[in-house]
Design a protein around this motif. Structure first.
Motif, PDB file in Angstrom:
ATOM      1  N   ASP A 111     -38.521 -31.910   5.386  1.00  0.00           N
ATOM      2  CA  ASP A 111     -39.694 -31.154   4.923  1.00  0.00           C
ATOM      3  C   ASP A 111     -40.749 -31.106   6.028  1.00  0.00           C
ATOM      4  OD1 ASP A 111     -41.093 -29.524   3.260  1.00  0.00           O
ATOM      5  OD2 ASP A 111     -41.996 -31.127   2.085  1.00  0.00           O
ATOM      6  N   VAL A 112     -40.381 -30.460   7.125  1.00  0.00           N
ATOM      7  CA  VAL A 112     -41.218 -30.482   8.320  1.00  0.00           C
ATOM      8  C   VAL A 112     -42.591 -29.850   8.083  1.00  0.00           C
ATOM      9  CG1 VAL A 112     -39.271 -30.493   9.922  1.00  0.00           C
ATOM     10  CG2 VAL A 112     -40.227 -28.299   9.162  1.00  0.00           C
ATOM     11  N   HIS A 113     -43.548 -30.334   8.849  1.00  0.00           N
ATOM     12  CA  HIS A 113     -44.899 -29.763   8.828  1.00  0.00           C
ATOM     13  C   HIS A 113     -45.226 -29.290  10.232  1.00  0.00           C
ATOM     14  CE1 HIS A 113     -45.259 -33.971   9.990  1.00  0.00           C
ATOM     15  NE2 HIS A 113     -46.259 -33.589  10.765  1.00  0.00           N
ATOM     16  N   GLY A 114     -46.258 -28.470  10.328  1.00  0.00           N
ATOM     17  CA  GLY A 114     -46.628 -27.948  11.639  1.00  0.00           C
ATOM     18  C   GLY A 114     -48.133 -27.898  11.798  1.00  0.00           C
ATOM     19  N   LYS A 115     -48.547 -27.121  12.777  1.00  0.00           N
ATOM     20  CA  LYS A 115     -49.970 -27.041  13.088  1.00  0.00           C
ATOM     21  C   LYS A 115     -50.757 -26.392  11.962  1.00  0.00           C
ATOM     22  CE  LYS A 115     -49.275 -26.813  18.100  1.00  0.00           C
ATOM     23  NZ  LYS A 115     -47.947 -27.443  18.030  1.00  0.00           N
ATOM     24  N   ASN A 116     -50.059 -25.699  11.054  1.00  0.00           N
ATOM     25  CA  ASN A 116     -50.762 -25.019   9.956  1.00  0.00           C
ATOM     26  C   ASN A 116     -50.656 -25.784   8.645  1.00  0.00           C
ATOM     27  OD1 ASN A 116     -48.077 -24.606   9.428  1.00  0.00           O
ATOM     28  ND2 ASN A 116     -48.180 -22.367   9.321  1.00  0.00           N
ATOM     29  N   HIS A 117     -50.385 -27.093   8.694  1.00  0.00           N
ATOM     30  CA  HIS A 117     -50.191 -27.813   7.431  1.00  0.00           C
ATOM     31  C   HIS A 117     -51.393 -27.706   6.509  1.00  0.00           C
ATOM     32  CE1 HIS A 117     -49.793 -31.080   4.490  1.00  0.00           C
ATOM     33  NE2 HIS A 117     -48.525 -30.733   4.545  1.00  0.00           N
ATOM     34  N   GLN A 177     -47.239 -10.618  18.848  1.00  0.00           N
ATOM     35  CA  GLN A 177     -46.366 -11.696  19.328  1.00  0.00           C
ATOM     36  C   GLN A 177     -47.135 -12.738  20.133  1.00  0.00           C
ATOM     37  OE1 GLN A 177     -42.531 -10.683  21.018  1.00  0.00           O
ATOM     38  NE2 GLN A 177     -42.730  -8.610  20.253  1.00  0.00           N
ATOM     39  N   TRP A 178     -48.468 -12.758  19.999  1.00  0.00           N
ATOM     40  CA  TRP A 178     -49.292 -13.673  20.793  1.00  0.00           C
ATOM     41  C   TRP A 178     -50.185 -14.535  19.909  1.00  0.00           C
ATOM     42  CZ3 TRP A 178     -48.870 -14.154  26.073  1.00  0.00           C
ATOM     43  CH2 TRP A 178     -48.110 -13.156  26.725  1.00  0.00           C
ATOM     44  N   ILE A 179     -50.557 -15.681  20.486  1.00  0.00           N
ATOM     45  CA  ILE A 179     -51.481 -16.595  19.809  1.00  0.00           C
ATOM     46  C   ILE A 179     -52.812 -16.563  20.560  1.00  0.00           C
ATOM     47  CG2 ILE A 179     -51.964 -19.032  19.319  1.00  0.00           C
ATOM     48  CD1 ILE A 179     -49.734 -18.174  17.602  1.00  0.00           C
ATOM     49  N   TRP A 180     -53.909 -16.447  19.810  1.00  0.00           N
ATOM     50  CA  TRP A 180     -55.224 -16.659  20.408  1.00  0.00           C
ATOM     51  C   TRP A 180     -55.570 -18.136  20.220  1.00  0.00           C
ATOM     52  CZ3 TRP A 180     -58.412 -14.688  23.777  1.00  0.00           C
ATOM     53  CH2 TRP A 180     -59.702 -15.236  23.878  1.00  0.00           C
ATOM     54  N   MET A 181     -55.846 -18.797  21.335  1.00  0.00           N
ATOM     55  CA  MET A 181     -55.983 -20.241  21.307  1.00  0.00           C
ATOM     56  C   MET A 181     -57.326 -20.660  21.877  1.00  0.00           C
ATOM     57  SD  MET A 181     -55.743 -23.107  23.445  1.00  0.00           S
ATOM     58  CE  MET A 181     -55.224 -22.254  24.917  1.00  0.00           C
ATOM     59  N   GLU A 182     -57.939 -21.647  21.265  1.00  0.00           N
ATOM     60  CA  GLU A 182     -59.143 -22.242  21.845  1.00  0.00           C
ATOM     61  C   GLU A 182     -58.936 -23.743  21.975  1.00  0.00           C
ATOM     62  OE1 GLU A 182     -62.305 -19.029  20.037  1.00  0.00           O
ATOM     63  OE2 GLU A 182     -62.951 -21.118  20.250  1.00  0.00           O
ATOM     64  N   ARG A 183     -59.459 -24.273  23.066  1.00  0.00           N
ATOM     65  CA  ARG A 183     -59.184 -25.671  23.375  1.00  0.00           C
ATOM     66  C   ARG A 183     -60.485 -26.347  23.755  1.00  0.00           C
ATOM     67  NH1 ARG A 183     -54.792 -25.451  27.595  1.00  0.00           N
ATOM     68  NH2 ARG A 183     -56.573 -24.936  28.889  1.00  0.00           N
ATOM     69  N   GLU A 184     -60.618 -27.572  23.305  1.00  0.00           N
ATOM     70  CA  GLU A 184     -61.876 -28.279  23.552  1.00  0.00           C
ATOM     71  C   GLU A 184     -61.568 -29.715  23.947  1.00  0.00           C
ATOM     72  OE1 GLU A 184     -65.837 -29.544  20.948  1.00  0.00           O
ATOM     73  OE2 GLU A 184     -64.144 -28.565  19.989  1.00  0.00           O
ATOM     74  N   ARG A 185     -62.208 -30.168  25.012  1.00  0.00           N
ATOM     75  CA  ARG A 185     -62.066 -31.560  25.425  1.00  0.00           C
ATOM     76  C   ARG A 185     -63.075 -32.372  24.623  1.00  0.00           C
ATOM     77  NH1 ARG A 185     -63.709 -33.674  30.131  1.00  0.00           N
ATOM     78  NH2 ARG A 185     -64.495 -31.700  30.960  1.00  0.00           N
ATOM     79  N   VAL A 186     -62.637 -33.466  24.015  1.00  0.00           N
ATOM     80  CA  VAL A 186     -63.504 -34.234  23.132  1.00  0.00           C
ATOM     81  C   VAL A 186     -63.595 -35.669  23.655  1.00  0.00           C
ATOM     82  CG1 VAL A 186     -63.924 -34.859  20.731  1.00  0.00           C
ATOM     83  CG2 VAL A 186     -62.632 -32.804  21.248  1.00  0.00           C
ATOM     84  N   PRO A 187     -64.820 -36.252  23.738  1.00  0.00           N
ATOM     85  CA  PRO A 187     -65.009 -37.515  24.449  1.00  0.00           C
ATOM     86  C   PRO A 187     -64.505 -38.770  23.720  1.00  0.00           C
ATOM     87  CG  PRO A 187     -67.089 -36.766  23.533  1.00  0.00           C
ATOM     88  CD  PRO A 187     -66.104 -35.654  23.319  1.00  0.00           C
ATOM     89  N   ASP A 188     -64.475 -38.766  22.392  1.00  0.00           N
ATOM     90  CA  ASP A 188     -64.024 -39.993  21.712  1.00  0.00           C
ATOM     91  C   ASP A 188     -63.478 -39.658  20.329  1.00  0.00           C
ATOM     92  OD1 ASP A 188     -66.077 -40.381  19.527  1.00  0.00           O
ATOM     93  OD2 ASP A 188     -67.370 -40.207  21.293  1.00  0.00           O
ATOM     94  N   ILE A 189     -62.951 -40.668  19.670  1.00  0.00           N
ATOM     95  CA  ILE A 189     -62.210 -40.424  18.434  1.00  0.00           C
ATOM     96  C   ILE A 189     -63.107 -39.917  17.308  1.00  0.00           C
ATOM     97  CG2 ILE A 189     -62.338 -42.877  17.710  1.00  0.00           C
ATOM     98  CD1 ILE A 189     -59.373 -40.544  17.039  1.00  0.00           C
ATOM     99  N   GLY A 190     -64.340 -40.418  17.255  1.00  0.00           N
ATOM    100  CA  GLY A 190     -65.246 -39.962  16.199  1.00  0.00           C
ATOM    101  C   GLY A 190     -65.502 -38.463  16.313  1.00  0.00           C
ATOM    102  N   ALA A 191     -65.839 -38.042  17.545  1.00  0.00           N
ATOM    103  CA  ALA A 191     -66.096 -36.621  17.793  1.00  0.00           C
ATOM    104  C   ALA A 191     -64.838 -35.803  17.542  1.00  0.00           C
ATOM    105  CB  ALA A 191     -66.565 -36.428  19.234  1.00  0.00           C
ATOM    106  N   PRO A 204     -56.252 -21.234  11.252  1.00  0.00           N
ATOM    107  CA  PRO A 204     -55.010 -21.501  10.516  1.00  0.00           C
ATOM    108  C   PRO A 204     -54.156 -22.583  11.173  1.00  0.00           C
ATOM    109  CG  PRO A 204     -54.885 -19.371  11.633  1.00  0.00           C
ATOM    110  CD  PRO A 204     -56.294 -19.863  11.794  1.00  0.00           C
ATOM    111  N   MET A 205     -54.356 -22.801  12.468  1.00  0.00           N
ATOM    112  CA  MET A 205     -53.535 -23.800  13.155  1.00  0.00           C
ATOM    113  C   MET A 205     -54.415 -24.704  14.005  1.00  0.00           C
ATOM    114  SD  MET A 205     -50.367 -21.297  14.120  1.00  0.00           S
ATOM    115  CE  MET A 205     -51.218 -19.780  14.419  1.00  0.00           C
ATOM    116  N   THR A 206     -54.237 -26.005  13.838  1.00  0.00           N
ATOM    117  CA  THR A 206     -54.979 -26.964  14.648  1.00  0.00           C
ATOM    118  C   THR A 206     -54.073 -28.134  14.992  1.00  0.00           C
ATOM    119  OG1 THR A 206     -55.702 -28.205  12.708  1.00  0.00           O
ATOM    120  CG2 THR A 206     -57.205 -26.506  13.516  1.00  0.00           C
ATOM    121  N   GLY A 227     -55.631 -22.466  16.929  1.00  0.00           N
ATOM    122  CA  GLY A 227     -55.059 -21.151  17.233  1.00  0.00           C
ATOM    123  C   GLY A 227     -54.886 -20.294  15.997  1.00  0.00           C
ATOM    124  N   ARG A 228     -54.694 -19.009  16.259  1.00  0.00           N
ATOM    125  CA  ARG A 228     -54.357 -18.053  15.202  1.00  0.00           C
ATOM    126  C   ARG A 228     -53.531 -16.951  15.854  1.00  0.00           C
ATOM    127  NH1 ARG A 228     -57.305 -13.718  16.557  1.00  0.00           N
ATOM    128  NH2 ARG A 228     -59.316 -14.069  17.562  1.00  0.00           N
TER     129      ARG A 228
END
Lengths: 438, 246
Positions: A111-117, A177-191, A204-206, A227-228
């Protein structure tokens, strides 16, 4: 002696049979397996003489309705084939795991899950019907309407209620056929946890990657991806081509991956994302299956193999529980180059299905003399916060610990008692966790 | 190509049919199990709905009286085929064949005599329309008399010799005869046997076969490494072959 291995490369004695006809193949078999991508012992035989059916040549698509997206196929059809055929036609599976080297049967059994769980739930939520060979060799069709208990038990049931022969599920229409993706560098686990929960309603996808070797203030620094599917207007006109693949040429020695090299790898990965934020178009292959470019990457962990510890820390345990898990992990001295974080939505219909509302954490741990101590330690923590582990990855959890973290187990065992009273269908994992005969 | 695949529901044949369909060829399936033919035809249609669908007909390698009718059906459906791939064959272990003379007779008849008869039907049809591709799957087992494949290998040795001669005789007339020699390939046929190093899988073997057809090659070993393995085996002296169990 012949052996079979899962993705973690730890062997069990046994041999698998192949057949293009899945009904012939599974007759009299006690375990089905596909591409062997489950990490632990769930696709390995309980006894060397067990008949193990490898379904991966039973790969026919039986029907596809382009109006509804309903697709029915034999259980050995791989996600590689499915994506290659359907992506150019504007369809994508509703849920995909982090690798495309899996079969449909395996996707149901795990019962696999993915980025859109958090949006779509597990793969099982999109399954309409299953054709199953039972332990007594009868073949039945089950669905939410017919033999629903067998259906729910088979979703995430690790193949222990019956061999999955055919899967019917609904594909999703995609705008490009493409994904729009945004990426963020985060300094610590809380953030990080704050960012991922903020992204959930918008995207929809993280998913995210964190450096679990860092201690102190930087603990849990990482990279969050969201991403979406790109709309038809914004997507590039060209199609995403196939990525070049390379094969890990040799099995690296045991000492190749240690705390120092893993730390270097993590730092390199973190700082390779120089800009704090980045966004752009991405090919779905690179977005969904980042590690698939390196074929046989499991060889990096050396001849002794590795395990992946994947657990979910329930939302109810509070945000601090994830930080405590990281502390526990560092205290136990587990050096993992990759730690993947995903926030999970509510529990699905699968009786033993892994995800539950909370934060899923996956770390790779090379096998060493104290691996059992590490897994036991992590399990004690997971039991204390009411979480659980993913059977598809597991090789070292003790039966008493599994019972303690799995209140749904009696219900699953009752289903086994009903559909396979002699417990004929079994695996090395069910021998370990449920005490099945060898 | 407009291709007929005899044995196209399983093993190497299924993979060849999928490979041909994937690049846009029309594919007509021949086999002896109607249910499986229907499933395979549905598979090709679902994979490539944009393509003209070939169809299927029943044909049993053990029943040569049905060959002409099956090829008629393929010709009608494809409006004249120009390629035929034969992957259908019987297989049994040396132990099973030694224990059952009737099985040995059936296997050698199907794999040699009946396969040659089928190829002759195809040859006449293709030559009458100016040529085309005739591909048949033989085996590395036919390259040398070897203990573990004495009878099966003999049936394939005969087939290989026939296909080679066919190439010599008709290449100038436009008939591209391809003899495929697979090494060990993981399929239902070899299930239960211990897989040696360099074992192939149907998809890779099918890609090799289609590439060799495109290049109009007369012979292909697949996986390619078997060409060198068999070069060594063919050059071993008899006293060595008597000693080893390969």
């Amino acid at each position: 002696m012949d052996t079979l291995t899962g993705w973690g490369r730890l062997p069990e004695p046994g041999r698998e049979l192949f057949d293009e006809d899945i009904e012939t193949l599974t007759r009299g078999a006690v375990l089905s397996r596909g591409l062997g991508r489950s990490y632990g012992d769930s696709s390995l035989p309980a006894s060397p003489d067990d008949k193990v059916a490898n379904s991966r040549f039973a790969n026919r698509i039986l029907s596809f309705d382009p109006h509804t997206g309903v697709l029915r196929a034999e259980a050995g059809l791989t996600l590689v084939d499915l994506v290659r055929l359907m992506l150019p036609r504007g369809w994508f599976p509703p849920v995909v795991p982090g690798t495309r080297f899996v079969t449909l049967g395996g996707m149901v059994a795990s019962d696999v899950h993915g980025k859109n769980h958090h949006r779509e739930g597990c793969f099982g939520a999109h399954v309409r019907a299953l054709r199953i060979r039972l332990a007594d060799d009868r073949v039945v069709e089950c669905s939410p309407e017919a033999d629903v208990d067998l259906f729910d038990g088979s979703i995430g049931g690790m193949g222990l209620l019956g061999h999955i022969l055919e899967v019917e599920f609904t594909m999703h229409r995609i705008p490009s056929q493409w994904i729009w993706m945004e990426r963020e560098r985060v300094p610590d686990i809380g953030a990080f946890l704050e960012s991922i929960s903020r992204a959930a309603p918008e995207w929809p996808m993280t998913m995210g990657w964190i450096d679990c070797l860092k201690r102190g203030e930087e603990m849990g620094r990482g990279v969050l991806m969201a991403g979406r599917w790109a709309s038809a207007d914004e997507a590039p006109a060209r199609n995403p081509g196939a990525r070049p693949e390379i094969t890990m040429p040799v099995v690296l020695p045991d000492w190749a991956l240690n705390r120092a090299t893993a730390g270097l790898f993590n730092a390199a990965y973190y700082w390779s994302h120089l800009r704090r934020r980045a966004a752009g178009m991405m090919a779905p292959g690179a977005f969904f299956f980042p590690l698939d470019v390196i074929l046989e990457w499991n060889r990096a962990y050396g001849p002794r193999g590795f395990t992946q510890y994947q657990c979910v820390v329930p939302r109810a345990a509070g945000p601090d529980a994830v930080r405590k898990f990281m502390e526990q992990l560092t205290a136990l001295g587990a050096a993992s180059p990759l730690c993947v974080i995903k926030d999970c939505g509510p529990e699905g219909r699968g009786v033993l299905s892994f995800p539950m509302e909370g934060t899923s954490i996956a770390v790779d741990i090379p096998v060493s003399g104290h691996i059992q101590r590490v897994v036991d330690g992590l399990n004690q923590f997971i039991i204390s916060v009411g979480g659980r582990v993913y059977l598809t990855k597991d090789r070292f959890t003790r039966p008493e610990d599994f019972r303690a973290m799995e209140p749904r187990l009696p219900r699953f065992l009752a289903l086994r008692a009903k559909w396979d009273p002699a417990r004929r269908l079994r695996s090395a994992q069910s021998r370990r966790l449920f005490g099945d005969a060898a | 190509m407009k291709a007929v695949v005899f044995g196209g529901t399983a093993g190497i044949g299924r993979a060849v049919a999928q490979e041909l369909a994937a690049r846009g060829d029309a594919v007509f399936l021949l086999g002896r199990d109607e249910a499986s033919l229907r499933r395979s035809a549905a598979d090709l249609a679902a994979r490539h709905p944009e393509q003209a669908q070939g169809g299927w007909a029943l044909c049993d390698l053990e029943d040569p009286t049905g060959f002409a009718a099956a090829l008629d059906a393929a010709d009608a459906a494809l409006d004249g085929f120009d390629a035929v791939v034969i992957t259908a064959a019987m297989f049994a272990s040396q132990a099973e064949l030694e224990a059952d003379v009737e099985l040995a007779r059936r296997l050698t008849t199907a794999n040699f005599a009946n396969t040659v008869a089928f190829c002759e039907h195809v040859r006449v049809r293709l030559l009458s329309r100016g040529g085309g591709w005739l591909t048949a799957v033989s085996s590395v087992a036919g390259d040398r008399g070897r203990k573990p494949v004495a009878i099966y290998g003999a049936s394939k040795a005969g087939l290989s010799a026939y296909l080679e001669a066919l190439d010599h005789r008709f290449r100038a007339s436009g008939l591209w005869v391809l003899c495929v020699k697979p090494g060990f390939v993981k399929t239902a046929m070899t299930s239960g046997l211990k897989a040696p190093p360099f074992a192939g899988e149907p998809a890779g073997v099918a890609a090799d076969i289609v590439a060799a057809m495109d290049r109009k090659r007369p012979l292909v070993y697949t996986p390619g490494v078997w060409r060198f393995v068999m070069l060594v085996i063919r050059s071993l002296p008899r006293f060595v072959m008597r000693k080893i169990d390969f």
